[in-house]
Design an enzyme around this catalytic site. Structure first.
Site, mmCIF file in Angstrom:
data_model
loop_
_atom_site.group_PDB
_atom_site.id
_atom_site.type_symbol
_atom_site.label_atom_id
_atom_site.label_comp_id
_atom_site.label_asym_id
_atom_site.label_seq_id
_atom_site.Cartn_x
_atom_site.Cartn_y
_atom_site.Cartn_z
ATOM 1 N N TYR A 53 0.859 -1.289 0.031
ATOM 2 C CA TYR A 53 -0.024 0.109 0.032
ATOM 3 C C TYR A 53 0.769 1.356 0.003
ATOM 4 O O TYR A 53 1.697 1.541 1.020
ATOM 5 C CB TYR A 53 -1.031 -0.083 1.221
ATOM 6 C CG TYR A 53 -1.791 -1.099 1.410
ATOM 7 C CD1 TYR A 53 -2.016 -1.906 0.320
ATOM 8 C CD2 TYR A 53 -2.453 -1.295 2.702
ATOM 9 C CE1 TYR A 53 -3.134 -2.906 0.613
ATOM 10 C CE2 TYR A 53 -3.087 -2.117 2.802
ATOM 11 C CZ TYR A 53 -3.664 -3.177 1.744
ATOM 12 O OH TYR A 53 -4.313 -4.218 2.149
ATOM 13 N N ALA A 54 0.864 2.125 -0.954
ATOM 14 C CA ALA A 54 -0.060 2.471 -2.048
ATOM 15 C C ALA A 54 0.658 2.248 -3.161
ATOM 16 O O ALA A 54 0.837 3.461 -4.146
ATOM 17 C CB ALA A 54 -0.898 3.538 -1.855
#
Length: 315
Positions: A53-54
Site C-alpha cells: 500500500y499504495a
C-alpha cells in the site's frame, strides 16, 4: 467497542478493524494523523495495512501506508496500545514478491523500519506462493516469531485446500500456525468464503478478518447509479454491483438501518460481525463521519430476523 478473541490466540481485539490502505492513497499524511487520532479515541486500535500500500499510485514505491503509521506511532506514543497487522507477498517491483524465506526476512525488516516498531503483532501472507514449499515459508515465519519480531501470523487469499495444507504442515513440523485468515467476504461476495474457506476456519478455529467488507463502498449506499461511481477512487469496484441483486441488498440494508436508526455501513459490518468465525471485518474511512459508522458497527447487535433478512437479500 465490543471485543472478542482473535481466533485461538488469546488476544482480544475490537470487532471492527481499521483498514490502512487509504493512508497515502486517498488520504494524505496530515489527514491520516487526524483520522488515526480519532479512530484511537473511538476504540479502533486494531489496524490492517500491507507493504504494497499504495504502490499502485504513480510515483509510489509501496510502503507509504506503513510509513504514515510509523510516523503516527512516533508522534502519538501509542504504539503499545495498538494491534498492528501488515502483509507481504505482493509484487513490490524488482523481483520482490512471494514467500521465500530470504524475502520474508527482508520484507519483515523493511516493514518494521517503516512502522518504526520492534515487532509486528500480526504478520500475514498477502497471497499464496505455490513456488515456495509451505514448510520453508512457515519455518521463516516461525523464526520471526521466535526472534520476537512477530507475535502471530495469518494468511490471505488462500484456497481452502492450500490453507488446510499450510495448517497441517505447521502441525506436522511443530511450526507456528496461521492463526487468522483475511478473505474477500461481504454481503455480496459470499460463495467462495462460505463454501471453500469457512469449513477450514471452523475446524482450526481461525480468526477471520474479511477485506472489502463494504464491497468497495457499495454497501455504504453511496453508489446507486453509474453517475455516482464516476471519478471516484473505488467507483470501478462498486460499479459491478449495480444490478438487481445489488439493489436488493441495498434495499434490505436501508430498511434495517432505518429500524435501528443506523446507517447501511454500520449494518453491513454488523452483519459480518454476526457471522460464525468472524473476529473483525476490515473497513477504511476517509473522514470522521465514516469513522463514526465503523465505531457504531462495533456496538450494533442485529436481531436474528434482521440477519436472516440481509442474508436472504444477498443470497
Amino acid at each position: 467497542m465490543q471485543k472478542r478473541e482473535l481466533g485461538h490466540t488469546g488476544i482480544e481485539v475490537p470487532v471492527v478493524m481499521l483498514g490502512g490502505n487509504v493512508f497515502g492513497w486517498t488520504v494524505n499524511e496530515a489527514d491520516s494523523f487526524r483520522l488515526l487520532d480519532a479512530a484511537f479515541d473511538a476504540g479502533l486500535n486494531f489496524i490492517d495495512t500491507a507493504d504494497v500500500y499504495a504502490r499502485w499510485l504513480p510515483g509510489h514505491a509501496g510502503g507509504e501506508s506503513e510509513a504514515i503509521l510509523g510516523k503516527w506511532f512516533a508522534r502519538s506514543g501509542r504504539r503499545d496500545q495498538v494491534f498492528i497487522a501488515t502483509k507481504l507477498g505482493m509484487d513490490m517491483g524488482d523481483g520482490r514478491q512471494g514467500l521465500a524465506p530470504k524475502y520474508i526476512a527482508e520484507a519483515a525488516e523493511a516493514s518494521l523500519s517503516r512502522l518504526q516498531t520492534d515487532r509486528i503483532d500480526l504478520y500475514q501472507s498477502h497471497k499464496d506462493d505455490e513456488k515456495t514449499p509451505l514448510e520453508e515459508t512457515l519455518a521463516a515465519f516461525d523464526h520471526l516469531v521466535k526472534q520476537g519480531k512477530v507475535r502471530v501470523i495469518g494468511a490471505s487469499n488462500y484456497s481452502g485446500t492450500r490453507l488446510r495444507e499450510a495448517l497441517e504442515t505447521s502441525k506436522r513440523n511443530n511450526l507456528t500456525q496461521y492463526a487468522t485468515l483475511q478473505p474477500h467476504y461481504n454481503l455480496l461476495e459470499r460463495e467462495r468464503y462460505e463454501t471453500d474457506l469457512a469449513p477450514v476456519v471452523a475446524e482450526y478455529g481461525l480468526g477471520v478478518i474479511p477485506y472489502f467488507s463494504l464491497a468497495g463502498g457499495f454497501l455504504t449506499g453511496k453508489y446507486r447509479s453509474e453517475r455516482d461511481t464516476q471519478g471516484k477512487a473505488r467507483g470501478g469496484m462498486a460499479a459491478k454491483y449495480l444490478n438487481d441483486r445489488g439493489f436488493a441488498v441495498l434495499e434490505a440494508l436501508d430498511a434495517v438501518a432505518q429500524e435501528y436508526k443506523s446507517t447501511p455501513t454500520s449494518v453491513a459490518l454488523a452483519w459480518l460481525i454476526a457471522q460464525p468465525g468472524i473476529a473483525a471485518p476490515i473497513a477504511s474511512a476517509t473522514n470522521e463521519t465514516q469513522l463514526g459508522d465503523l465505531a457504531a458497527a462495533g456496538e450494533l447487535k442485529l436481531k436474528r430476523a434482521d440477519i436472516e433478512k440481509l442474508s436472504a437479500a444477498g443470497a
